[in-house]
Design an enzyme around this catalytic site. Sequence first.
Site, PDB file in Angstrom:
ATOM      1  N   LYS A 129      -9.756 -51.869 -39.149  1.00 17.10           N
ATOM      2  CA  LYS A 129      -9.359 -50.465 -39.066  1.00 17.10           C
ATOM      3  C   LYS A 129      -8.314 -50.172 -40.140  1.00 17.10           C
ATOM      4  CE  LYS A 129      -7.162 -47.693 -35.419  1.00 17.10           C
ATOM      5  NZ  LYS A 129      -6.528 -47.798 -34.099  1.00 17.10           N
ATOM      6  N   SER A 204      -9.299 -44.136 -31.832  1.00 17.75           N
ATOM      7  CA  SER A 204      -9.081 -44.026 -33.254  1.00 17.75           C
ATOM      8  C   SER A 204      -9.786 -45.112 -34.072  1.00 17.75           C
ATOM      9  CB  SER A 204      -7.578 -44.089 -33.539  1.00 17.75           C
ATOM     10  OG  SER A 204      -7.039 -45.313 -33.089  1.00 17.75           O
ATOM     11  N   SER A 228      -8.298 -46.464 -27.902  1.00 19.65           N
ATOM     12  CA  SER A 228      -8.775 -46.465 -29.288  1.00 19.65           C
ATOM     13  C   SER A 228      -9.692 -47.626 -29.664  1.00 19.65           C
ATOM     14  CB  SER A 228      -7.584 -46.438 -30.249  1.00 19.65           C
ATOM     15  OG  SER A 228      -7.008 -45.169 -30.254  1.00 19.65           O
TER      16      SER A 228
END
Length: 530
Positions: A129, A204, A228
Amino acid sequence: MVWSVLERSLVLLLRGASRLLLALLSLAQSFGPRNVRPVPPAVRPLLLLSGVELARRIRQKQIKCVDVIQEYISRIRDVNPIINAVVAERFAAALKEAKEVDNRIAEGGEDVKSLEESVPYLGVPFTVKEAIALEGSPNSSGLVSRKNVIALTDADVVTNLRKAGAIPLGVTNCSELCMWYESSNNLYGTTRNPYNVDRIVGGSSGGEGCIIAAAGSVMGVGSDIGGSIRMPAFFNGIYGHKPTTGLVPNGGQFPNATGRKAEFLCTGPMCRYVEDLIPMLKVMAGPNISKVKLDEEVFIKKVKFYSMEHDGGSPFVSKVDSELIRAQRKLTEYLEVQFGVQVQQVQIHKMKYAFQIWSAMMVSPETDGKESRSFKELMADHGKEIRPLWELVKKILGLSPHTIPAIGLVITEDLAKANHQSNVKLMNMSRNLQNEFSNLLGDDGVFLYPSHPKIAPRHHHPKLMPFNFAYTAIFNVLGLPVTQCPLGLSKDGLPLGIQLVANHHNDHLCLRVAQHLECAFGGWRNPGAP
Ligand SMILES: *[C@@H]1O[C@H](CO)[C@@H](O)[C@H](O)[C@H]1NC(C)=O
Ligand SMILES: *[C@@H]1O[C@H](CO)[C@@H](O)[C@H](O)[C@H]1NC(C)=O
Ligand SMILES: *[C@@H]1O[C@H](CO)[C@@H](O)[C@H](O)[C@H]1NC(C)=O
Ligand SMILES: *[C@@H]1O[C@H](CO)[C@@H](O)[C@H](O)[C@H]1NC(C)=O
Ligand SMILES: CC(=O)N[C@H]1CO[C@H](CO)[C@@H](O)[C@@H]1O
């Protein structure tokens, strides 16, 4: 009393308004150009193996690491223009590292067993990420003002994975400041669902969920402060594990949670094949792995299962989709028939207040009275604190570099802080809920709960259902380990799933139950495959 009637009417009014707006948005979207296709299915054999299996074949000289990396690079090049998941790559460096792996194996200085122990993921590609530092890659968290920030070192978990021999391919998209459940920002644009590009990937860690599901990556690193890891894993039909709080190091991410927020933030693994979850977690956690019993055998017959199909009717949160409830019932039936267990239906009343508890806890001061860094400060990134209402005006005029959800979050944070008295009550409720779960789950309980009330919504729809992340967020407050487990596809071909929750430091329970379900429920499905 009067206030509570007023408050209730306001909530109902807002709910009605958001339903109406959702209907209008859907109508407007149905006139625009629609593209509801999935990505083309992955067919090359090297794309259809777990990380553990790739590592085994590389060690045993059955396949070359360079071929594996090359295959994944080609796949990313094929699918990324459609889904916009990978936002920066390091393909040349990855190929160079792959050649070194092949040379090391060809030299034959180490036997297969010692390689397996010292570098269990030797030669296996992975992605990270963007908000988590990968040396030489951007580290902006989708903030326009951090456009040129390049990570100088690796985050702790990335270091651990590289030490285990894994090779990073690049970094993937997330939401602005990692605080929203659609991965879309003004730096990298919007990431699209590989099963239907008209749908969101979640957030996210949305780029991770997406590129792994699209078979452009074997496994990846996500982080989770309100869902997330689990929401993107759910929307994209893969596995994700939020470990017990404090098990996996969080160092090297932006925003780096401080104060109480650091207690809720958990870094963890995301992957397509369930057999990678435990080995990844072992590598990512480092020495702290001794706090959990991942190698303990779990007999499903002896596990006590509890199931709850919805939160009990929070006015802030959507109703659970009937297809998700059916999938959950199918799962309980399977457990009962296959293992002879009795799945107990429970109603935990405080779950109805999940969203309020999470927001009260996010703004609560430390025990020493210190406040953790607010989103206002984080959004400014060492600049001047943003003023949310002014930012909203600027946004409407097209002058703000921020996204609407991020501005909304700052407003919600301010409102939550202002509500001091009810926060005290909610914090108490949180402690009581924690005790309730501890007593219920003990050292042999697994709790089944929907991953989210809705199957992957269309783009922009989350703005009108902003608090649906309460289904995942409550477990950050409680610090419990949760495995998100895919449960096949809906009638529209979108992923279904469930959260498997265990008590603190009982990560092995939910992880082992997930392993037992992969075969029966099909695990990850190849998007676009007939
Ligand atoms: C990522 O961002 C942080 C926070 O601004 C910055 O200090 C750092 O250079 C980057 N992280 C790493 C480990 O390089
Ligand atoms: C182990 O966990 C504790 C908190 O539970 C943390 O402070 C420490 O940094 C962790 N150690 C490592 C090496 O990750
Ligand atoms: C988080 O960031 C702050 C400010 O940039 C820094 O002082 C602190 O050491 C960081 N904490 C962690 C755990 O990385
Ligand atoms: C906290 O909850 C407990 C248990 O329900 C209750 O007895 C106590 O009065 C509550 N305390 C506060 C400050 O609300
Ligand atoms: C759709 C979109 O904005 N894609 C962007 C994703 O990020 C890369 C790297 O910054 C850009 O080149 C793309 O334009």
